[in-house]
Design a protein around this motif. Sequence first.
Motif, PDB file in Angstrom:
ATOM      1  N   ARG A  74      80.642  -2.902  39.161  1.00 33.90           N
ATOM      2  CA  ARG A  74      80.862  -1.623  39.846  1.00 33.90           C
ATOM      3  C   ARG A  74      80.864  -1.825  41.361  1.00 33.90           C
ATOM      4  O   ARG A  74      81.659  -1.218  42.086  1.00 33.90           O
ATOM      5  CB  ARG A  74      79.768  -0.644  39.439  1.00 33.90           C
ATOM      6  CG  ARG A  74      79.943   0.726  40.015  1.00 33.90           C
ATOM      7  CD  ARG A  74      78.873   1.644  39.489  1.00 33.90           C
ATOM      8  NE  ARG A  74      79.019   2.972  40.084  1.00 33.90           N
ATOM      9  CZ  ARG A  74      78.189   3.960  39.904  1.00 33.90           C
ATOM     10  NH1 ARG A  74      77.132   3.786  39.129  1.00 33.90           N
ATOM     11  NH2 ARG A  74      78.380   5.115  40.468  1.00 33.90           N
ATOM     12  N   SER A  75      79.990  -2.681  41.830  1.00 37.44           N
ATOM     13  CA  SER A  75      79.942  -2.964  43.261  1.00 37.44           C
ATOM     14  C   SER A  75      81.220  -3.664  43.721  1.00 37.44           C
ATOM     15  O   SER A  75      81.761  -3.349  44.786  1.00 37.44           O
ATOM     16  CB  SER A  75      78.724  -3.830  43.568  1.00 37.44           C
ATOM     17  OG  SER A  75      78.741  -4.250  44.902  1.00 37.44           O
ATOM     18  N   LEU A  76      81.701  -4.597  42.926  1.00 33.84           N
ATOM     19  CA  LEU A  76      82.926  -5.323  43.287  1.00 33.84           C
ATOM     20  C   LEU A  76      84.132  -4.391  43.278  1.00 33.84           C
ATOM     21  O   LEU A  76      84.985  -4.433  44.168  1.00 33.84           O
ATOM     22  CB  LEU A  76      83.154  -6.508  42.355  1.00 33.84           C
ATOM     23  CG  LEU A  76      82.204  -7.669  42.508  1.00 33.84           C
ATOM     24  CD1 LEU A  76      82.447  -8.714  41.421  1.00 33.84           C
ATOM     25  CD2 LEU A  76      82.329  -8.301  43.882  1.00 33.84           C
ATOM     26  N   VAL A  77      84.250  -3.550  42.267  1.00 35.16           N
ATOM     27  CA  VAL A  77      85.381  -2.613  42.179  1.00 35.16           C
ATOM     28  C   VAL A  77      85.283  -1.568  43.276  1.00 35.16           C
ATOM     29  O   VAL A  77      86.305  -1.189  43.885  1.00 35.16           O
ATOM     30  CB  VAL A  77      85.424  -1.965  40.768  1.00 35.16           C
ATOM     31  CG1 VAL A  77      86.423  -0.829  40.719  1.00 35.16           C
ATOM     32  CG2 VAL A  77      85.759  -3.016  39.720  1.00 35.16           C
ATOM     33  N   GLY A  78      84.092  -1.103  43.575  1.00 32.03           N
ATOM     34  CA  GLY A  78      83.899  -0.107  44.628  1.00 32.03           C
ATOM     35  C   GLY A  78      84.237  -0.661  45.995  1.00 32.03           C
ATOM     36  O   GLY A  78      84.785   0.068  46.842  1.00 32.03           O
ATOM     37  N   ASN A  79      83.989  -1.911  46.245  1.00 31.58           N
ATOM     38  CA  ASN A  79      84.291  -2.512  47.542  1.00 31.58           C
ATOM     39  C   ASN A  79      85.779  -2.709  47.733  1.00 31.58           C
ATOM     40  O   ASN A  79      86.280  -2.619  48.862  1.00 31.58           O
ATOM     41  CB  ASN A  79      83.566  -3.868  47.694  1.00 31.58           C
ATOM     42  CG  ASN A  79      82.093  -3.677  47.977  1.00 31.58           C
ATOM     43  OD1 ASN A  79      81.665  -2.620  48.397  1.00 31.58           O
ATOM     44  ND2 ASN A  79      81.322  -4.730  47.748  1.00 31.58           N
ATOM     45  N   THR A  80      86.531  -2.971  46.673  1.00 28.48           N
ATOM     46  CA  THR A  80      87.981  -3.189  46.830  1.00 28.48           C
ATOM     47  C   THR A  80      88.715  -1.885  47.124  1.00 28.48           C
ATOM     48  O   THR A  80      89.718  -1.889  47.822  1.00 28.48           O
ATOM     49  CB  THR A  80      88.580  -3.841  45.574  1.00 28.48           C
ATOM     50  OG1 THR A  80      88.297  -3.035  44.450  1.00 28.48           O
ATOM     51  CG2 THR A  80      88.011  -5.234  45.369  1.00 28.48           C
TER      52      THR A  80
END
Length: 81
Positions: free
Chosen positions: A72-78
């Motif tokens: 979720r953190s990786l997708v939210g950052n992109t």
Amino acid sequence: MLRPKLPDTPHVPSITAHVPQDHTPIPSVGRSLAPYAGTAAAVVVVGVVLTALLAAVAITAVSVAIAAVVLRSLVGNTTRR
């Protein structure tokens, strides 16, 4: 090597009292506990297996939760970039 020196402790004489053992054995009821030994062992084994399964499920749940937070953190950052 260097070894610490422990302080000398004074010798304290031990006092032991002799208690006479005048007990008579308890008469048995006629049944031995040997038939329950197998049942007790089975209960212990089942308890150990269930505890191991519960621990495995808990560890799996924690690892899935951590993976979900990281993804979720990786997708939210992109999407923010």
